[in-house]
Structure formats: structure tokens, C-alpha cells
Design a protein around this motif. Structure first.
Motif, PDB file in Angstrom:
ATOM      1  N   GLN A 104     -31.185  36.295  -7.577  1.00 29.92           N
ATOM      2  CA  GLN A 104     -30.942  37.731  -7.564  1.00 29.92           C
ATOM      3  C   GLN A 104     -29.540  37.986  -7.007  1.00 29.92           C
ATOM      4  N   ASN A 105     -29.232  39.254  -6.826  1.00 28.77           N
ATOM      5  CA  ASN A 105     -27.888  39.617  -6.359  1.00 28.77           C
ATOM      6  C   ASN A 105     -27.794  39.763  -4.842  1.00 28.77           C
ATOM      7  N   GLU A 106     -28.711  39.161  -4.127  1.00 28.31           N
ATOM      8  CA  GLU A 106     -28.666  39.207  -2.666  1.00 28.31           C
ATOM      9  C   GLU A 106     -29.104  37.863  -2.100  1.00 28.31           C
ATOM     10  N   VAL A 107     -28.308  37.361  -1.170  1.00 27.90           N
ATOM     11  CA  VAL A 107     -28.604  36.074  -0.532  1.00 27.90           C
ATOM     12  C   VAL A 107     -28.585  36.267   0.986  1.00 27.90           C
ATOM     13  N   VAL A 108     -29.582  35.707   1.651  1.00 22.97           N
ATOM     14  CA  VAL A 108     -29.703  35.814   3.101  1.00 22.97           C
ATOM     15  C   VAL A 108     -29.227  34.510   3.746  1.00 22.97           C
ATOM     16  N   LEU A 109     -28.395  34.648   4.774  1.00 25.04           N
ATOM     17  CA  LEU A 109     -27.956  33.498   5.552  1.00 25.04           C
ATOM     18  C   LEU A 109     -28.781  33.435   6.828  1.00 25.04           C
ATOM     19  N   ASP A 110     -29.381  32.297   7.091  1.00 19.74           N
ATOM     20  CA  ASP A 110     -30.209  32.147   8.293  1.00 19.74           C
ATOM     21  C   ASP A 110     -29.949  30.769   8.896  1.00 19.74           C
ATOM     22  N   ASN A 111     -30.281  30.621  10.185  1.00 17.28           N
ATOM     23  CA  ASN A 111     -30.111  29.318  10.837  1.00 17.28           C
ATOM     24  C   ASN A 111     -31.267  29.057  11.794  1.00 17.28           C
ATOM     25  N   ALA A 130     -18.387  37.162 -12.734  1.00 17.14           N
ATOM     26  CA  ALA A 130     -19.582  37.966 -13.001  1.00 17.14           C
ATOM     27  C   ALA A 130     -20.655  37.194 -13.757  1.00 17.14           C
ATOM     28  N   ALA A 131     -20.293  36.123 -14.437  1.00 19.06           N
ATOM     29  CA  ALA A 131     -21.252  35.381 -15.255  1.00 19.06           C
ATOM     30  C   ALA A 131     -21.974  34.282 -14.470  1.00 19.06           C
ATOM     31  N   SER A 132     -21.624  34.108 -13.215  1.00 17.27           N
ATOM     32  CA  SER A 132     -22.193  33.006 -12.438  1.00 17.27           C
ATOM     33  C   SER A 132     -22.931  33.508 -11.207  1.00 17.27           C
ATOM     34  N   ASN A 133     -24.002  32.820 -10.874  1.00 15.99           N
ATOM     35  CA  ASN A 133     -24.738  33.076  -9.639  1.00 15.99           C
ATOM     36  C   ASN A 133     -24.669  31.871  -8.699  1.00 15.99           C
ATOM     37  N   GLU A 134     -23.727  31.006  -8.937  1.00 10.17           N
ATOM     38  CA  GLU A 134     -23.626  29.783  -8.149  1.00 10.17           C
ATOM     39  C   GLU A 134     -22.800  30.016  -6.876  1.00 10.17           C
ATOM     40  N   ILE A 135     -23.322  29.480  -5.783  1.00 11.15           N
ATOM     41  CA  ILE A 135     -22.642  29.541  -4.491  1.00 11.15           C
ATOM     42  C   ILE A 135     -22.227  28.114  -4.127  1.00 11.15           C
ATOM     43  N   ILE A 203     -16.802  23.916  10.355  1.00 15.64           N
ATOM     44  CA  ILE A 203     -16.599  25.055   9.471  1.00 15.64           C
ATOM     45  C   ILE A 203     -17.410  24.874   8.200  1.00 15.64           C
ATOM     46  N   LEU A 204     -18.232  25.873   7.866  1.00 19.33           N
ATOM     47  CA  LEU A 204     -18.931  25.910   6.582  1.00 19.33           C
ATOM     48  C   LEU A 204     -18.263  26.983   5.724  1.00 19.33           C
ATOM     49  N   TYR A 205     -17.677  26.549   4.608  1.00 15.68           N
ATOM     50  CA  TYR A 205     -16.897  27.438   3.735  1.00 15.68           C
ATOM     51  C   TYR A 205     -17.734  27.753   2.503  1.00 15.68           C
ATOM     52  N   LEU A 206     -18.030  29.041   2.303  1.00 13.62           N
ATOM     53  CA  LEU A 206     -18.854  29.473   1.180  1.00 13.62           C
ATOM     54  C   LEU A 206     -18.004  30.210   0.152  1.00 13.62           C
ATOM     55  N   ASN A 207     -18.085  29.783  -1.103  1.00 22.16           N
ATOM     56  CA  ASN A 207     -17.416  30.452  -2.210  1.00 22.16           C
ATOM     57  C   ASN A 207     -18.496  31.176  -3.005  1.00 22.16           C
ATOM     58  N   VAL A 208     -18.436  32.536  -2.996  1.00 19.56           N
ATOM     59  CA  VAL A 208     -19.536  33.356  -3.513  1.00 19.56           C
ATOM     60  C   VAL A 208     -19.011  34.353  -4.550  1.00 19.56           C
ATOM     61  N   PRO A 209     -19.730  34.530  -5.685  1.00 18.91           N
ATOM     62  CA  PRO A 209     -19.348  35.571  -6.651  1.00 18.91           C
ATOM     63  C   PRO A 209     -19.421  36.959  -6.011  1.00 18.91           C
ATOM     64  N   LYS A 210     -18.507  37.847  -6.412  1.00 14.14           N
ATOM     65  CA  LYS A 210     -18.421  39.167  -5.770  1.00 14.14           C
ATOM     66  C   LYS A 210     -19.673  40.014  -5.949  1.00 14.14           C
ATOM     67  N   HIS A 211     -20.423  39.808  -7.023  1.00  9.83           N
ATOM     68  CA  HIS A 211     -21.584  40.670  -7.268  1.00  9.83           C
ATOM     69  C   HIS A 211     -22.808  40.276  -6.430  1.00  9.83           C
ATOM     70  N   ILE A 212     -22.712  39.196  -5.670  1.00 11.71           N
ATOM     71  CA  ILE A 212     -23.822  38.782  -4.821  1.00 11.71           C
ATOM     72  C   ILE A 212     -23.596  39.298  -3.399  1.00 11.71           C
ATOM     73  N   ASN A 213     -24.562  40.050  -2.923  1.00  9.94           N
ATOM     74  CA  ASN A 213     -24.482  40.596  -1.565  1.00  9.94           C
ATOM     75  C   ASN A 213     -24.982  39.560  -0.552  1.00  9.94           C
TER      76      ASN A 213
END
Length: 225
Positions: A104-111, A130-135, A203-213
Motif C-alpha cells: 500500500q502507500n503507507e509503511v510503518v517504521l518500528d524497532n 510512481a511506478a514502483s513500490n520498492e524500498i 546508519i540505515l539509509y532508506l530510498n523510498v518512492p515519494k508516493h509512499i507515506n
């Protein structure tokens, strides 16, 4: 690790040397004994500094003041590159990479941290895709020194899992046991006291599509760009 036997031998040798130089009589004044004990203490300290690095089973992780400053500057430089999205500059510090696919368009970060404090920091980079949902997740281990010792290689890579659009980050606690002799003299303490490390070296570096909250429940986000 340094065994107990060399330490005992070192104390005996130092005591005998000082005893020969300053013979003590049983009825000597207490003040004289006090100063002689100080002399023994100082002698042991300087002998430890000279001898311990050459013991067969000693670990050579101690850093000079110049080396500590160089590592601190190196760390600041790499962190600056990551904050400016110049990840190619930090390739040498890259330890592991993962790819997760959001449904979906929302991902939760938890630890897993129940203390409210994390040793690791997250940097998030948005990308136009916009065509990708890959993080894409990348873990970097930056230089780290503690009490004048290089501890960079003692960190353990965190465990990441992704399920139901929840990215769970599990930091693994690592305990390092070491032996170290620090003579309690003001002129020798400065090396171990003056160097602080204001930011985490993990450091954990996340590359995320803009449409994913991104919903942050981890409290680990250091920068978003």
C-alpha cells in the motif's frame, strides 16, 4: 585479551626495581613509605604503557590522539555525504543492502528498542518513481572510537524484516570485553577524556518512492531529504 600472569609479573618487577633504588626499612617513616608506593605506582604505569602493546596476545586497538581526530573527521565527512544524497562517497562503509516491496502507500517504521534510545540513525531519501513500490535499505557502519580505542568492527549488523507494510528494525546488542591499564595521572587521562562522538556511527539509509507515506514509530529518523 591480556592474561593476569603478565600483570602480576609486571607489578613484581616494578616493586623490586623501586625496592632496590629506594630500600625500605621496617621502621621507616610512613611518609617515606607513601612516596615510595607512589613511585611504584608510577613505574608500573609507564612500564605497562611500554610493554603491554608488545605482549603476544594483546589486541592492538588503541589509537593515538591524531588517529582519533582523523577518524572523527572521516565520520563527519561520510555522514555529510549521506545527508547530501551522495551515497557513492560512502560505498566503502556499506555493509549490507535489502529490498522491500510495499503493498500500500503507507509503511510503518518500528524497532525493538524499549528504552526509547537507539544507537542507529535513519536517513530517508525520496525518489520520483510512481511506478514502483520498492524500498531500498542500505546499512552503513561509520568509524567509531570509544575511550581511545577503535571499536568500528565490533558493531553487529541490525536485523530487518518486512511484513504487512511494517519495516521492523532489530538492533543487536554487542558487548566487548577488554583489559586496559590507565595510570591515574592527570597527564595521561587527557587522551581518554577529550574525544566525544556526537552522532551514531550506525546508519540505515532508506530510498523510498515519494508516493509512499512513512509513519515513524521507531524514533530513529535522523534526516529526510
Amino acid at each position: 585479551m591480556i592474561t593476569l600472569l603478565p600483570i602480576i609479573i609486571l607489578f613484581i618487577v616494578a616493586f623490586l626495581i623501586v625496592r632496590l633504588l629506594f630500600p625500605i626499612r621496617f621502621k621507616a617513616l610512613s611518609a617515606r613509605r607513601f612516596y615510595q608506593l607512589i613511585a611504584v605506582y608510577i613505574a608500573v604505569g609507564f612500564m605497562a604503557i611500554c610493554i603491554f602493546p608488545y605482549l603476544p596476545n594483546a589486541q592492538h586497538i588503541a589509537l593515538s590522539d591524531r588517529e582519533v581526530e582523523e577518524k572523527l573527521e572521516e565520520k563527519r565527512y561520510i555522514l555529510e555525504q549521506l545527508n547530501e544524497k551522495r551515497v557513492e562517497e560512502a560505498t566503502a562503509y556499506l555493509q549490507e543492502q535489502w529490498t522491500f516491496t510495499a503493498t500500500q502507500n503507507e509503511v510503518v517504521l518500528d524497532n525493538n528498542n524499549e528504552q526509547g534510545f537507539s544507537m542507529m540513525r535513519l536517513i530517508i531519501e525520496w525518489r520520483d518513481d510512481a511506478a514502483s513500490n520498492e524500498i531500498y535499505a542500505s546499512y552503513y557502519q561509520l568509524p567509531y572510537a570509544y575511550a581511545g580505542m577503535d571499536m568500528t568492527n565490533y558493531f553487529i549488523t541490525p536485523q530487518l524484516s518486512f511484513a504487512n507494510d511494517v519495516l521492523s528494525i532489530v538492533e543487536i546488542e554487542n558487548r566487548v570485553t577488554y583489559n586496559r591499564v590507565i595510570p591515574d595521572l592527570w597527564l595521561l587521562q587527557e587522551h581518554y577524556e577529550d574525544h566525544g562522538w556526537e552522532d551514531s556511527s550506525q546508519i540505515l539509509y532508506l530510498n523510498v518512492p515519494k508516493h509512499i507515506n512513512i509513519v515513524d514509530k521507531s524514533g530513529m529518523i535522523y534526516n529526510i531529504h
